[in-house]
Design a protein around this motif. Structure first.
Motif, PDB file in Angstrom:
ATOM      1  N   SER A 186       0.874  -1.176   0.000  1.00 17.24           N
ATOM      2  CA  SER A 186       0.000   0.000   0.000  1.00 17.24           C
ATOM      3  C   SER A 186       0.909   1.224   0.000  1.00 17.24           C
ATOM      4  CB  SER A 186      -0.897  -0.007   1.243  1.00 17.24           C
ATOM      5  OG  SER A 186      -0.105   0.046   2.419  1.00 17.24           O
ATOM      6  N   GLU A 229       5.165  -2.718  -4.470  1.00 14.13           N
ATOM      7  CA  GLU A 229       4.234  -2.340  -5.533  1.00 14.13           C
ATOM      8  C   GLU A 229       4.280  -0.831  -5.732  1.00 14.13           C
ATOM      9  OE1 GLU A 229       0.454  -4.225  -4.693  1.00 14.13           O
ATOM     10  OE2 GLU A 229       1.523  -5.991  -3.960  1.00 14.13           O
ATOM     11  N   TYR A 234       3.680   0.879  -8.729  1.00 11.03           N
ATOM     12  CA  TYR A 234       2.846   1.436  -9.799  1.00 11.03           C
ATOM     13  C   TYR A 234       1.781   2.397  -9.266  1.00 11.03           C
ATOM     14  CZ  TYR A 234       0.262   1.721 -14.172  1.00 11.03           C
ATOM     15  OH  TYR A 234      -0.339   2.180 -15.322  1.00 11.03           O
ATOM     16  N   GLN A 235       1.034   1.973  -8.254  1.00  9.33           N
ATOM     17  CA  GLN A 235      -0.070   2.808  -7.738  1.00  9.33           C
ATOM     18  C   GLN A 235       0.416   4.141  -7.166  1.00  9.33           C
ATOM     19  OE1 GLN A 235      -3.312   2.407  -8.174  1.00  9.33           O
ATOM     20  NE2 GLN A 235      -2.975   0.511  -9.302  1.00  9.33           N
ATOM     21  N   GLN A 269       1.437   6.366 -10.091  1.00 11.61           N
ATOM     22  CA  GLN A 269       0.248   6.834 -10.799  1.00 11.61           C
ATOM     23  C   GLN A 269      -0.438   7.959 -10.012  1.00 11.61           C
ATOM     24  OE1 GLN A 269      -3.099   4.048 -11.267  1.00 11.61           O
ATOM     25  NE2 GLN A 269      -3.050   4.570 -13.438  1.00 11.61           N
ATOM     26  N   ASN A 270      -0.538   7.798  -8.696  1.00  9.42           N
ATOM     27  CA  ASN A 270      -1.144   8.819  -7.846  1.00  9.42           C
ATOM     28  C   ASN A 270      -0.380  10.135  -7.935  1.00  9.42           C
ATOM     29  OD1 ASN A 270      -1.265  10.220  -4.996  1.00  9.42           O
ATOM     30  ND2 ASN A 270      -3.147   9.020  -5.197  1.00  9.42           N
TER      31      ASN A 270
END
Length: 141
Positions: free
Chosen positions: A51, A85, A87-88, A91-92
């Protein structure tokens, strides 16, 4: 000469693979970066693993108060967020509006054990006109 105005976003890997010396090196590097920001800049810190979360809802002006908040937060960073992780959070960051008159520079502090690296590279490439991304490899891996 006009001051170089920048929005610096630090993206710190807090996944399990960063446990031990790697997270300590990342925290030291973050402290150096924070103390090296130019006057009139804005900044934010994101930590990520399975997260992610940011220190501030949006980048804050670099001043004594925001620096203190960042240093206090950085001192408490640990490698406890599971997988890597990225990527998220990338992207944010890219979806946030650019600050007028400030170049956005993203500094990734990671040991490099990132999942879906090709998708992340494509995401960075698609956003490269308005964002500069630098990676600092931490640790022996």
């Amino acid at each position: 000469m006009k001051d170089h105005q920048v929005e610096a976003v630090f993206l710190v890997d807090c996944s399990g693979s960063m446990h031990g010396q790697s997270i300590n090196l990342a925290k030291e590097a973050l402290q150096v970066f924070l103390h090296s920001l130019p006057v009139n800049s804005f900044f934010n810190i994101f930590i990520f693993g399975s997260s992610f979360q940011s220190l501030f809802p949006q980048s804050r002006k670099y001043d004594d108060d925001s620096l203190k908040d960042a240093k206090d937060s950085a001192a408490g960073i640990s490698a406890n967020l599971g997988g890597t992780e990225i990527y998220q959070p990338l992207q944010n960051i890219f979806q946030k509006p650019l600050m007028s008159g400030h170049a956005r520079q993203v500094f990734v502090l990671t040991d490099g054990q990132v999942s879906n690296s090709s998708a992340c590279i494509d995401l960075v490439r698609k956003n490269s006109l308005s964002n500069r991304v630098f990676t600092l490899g931490i640790g022996a891996s």
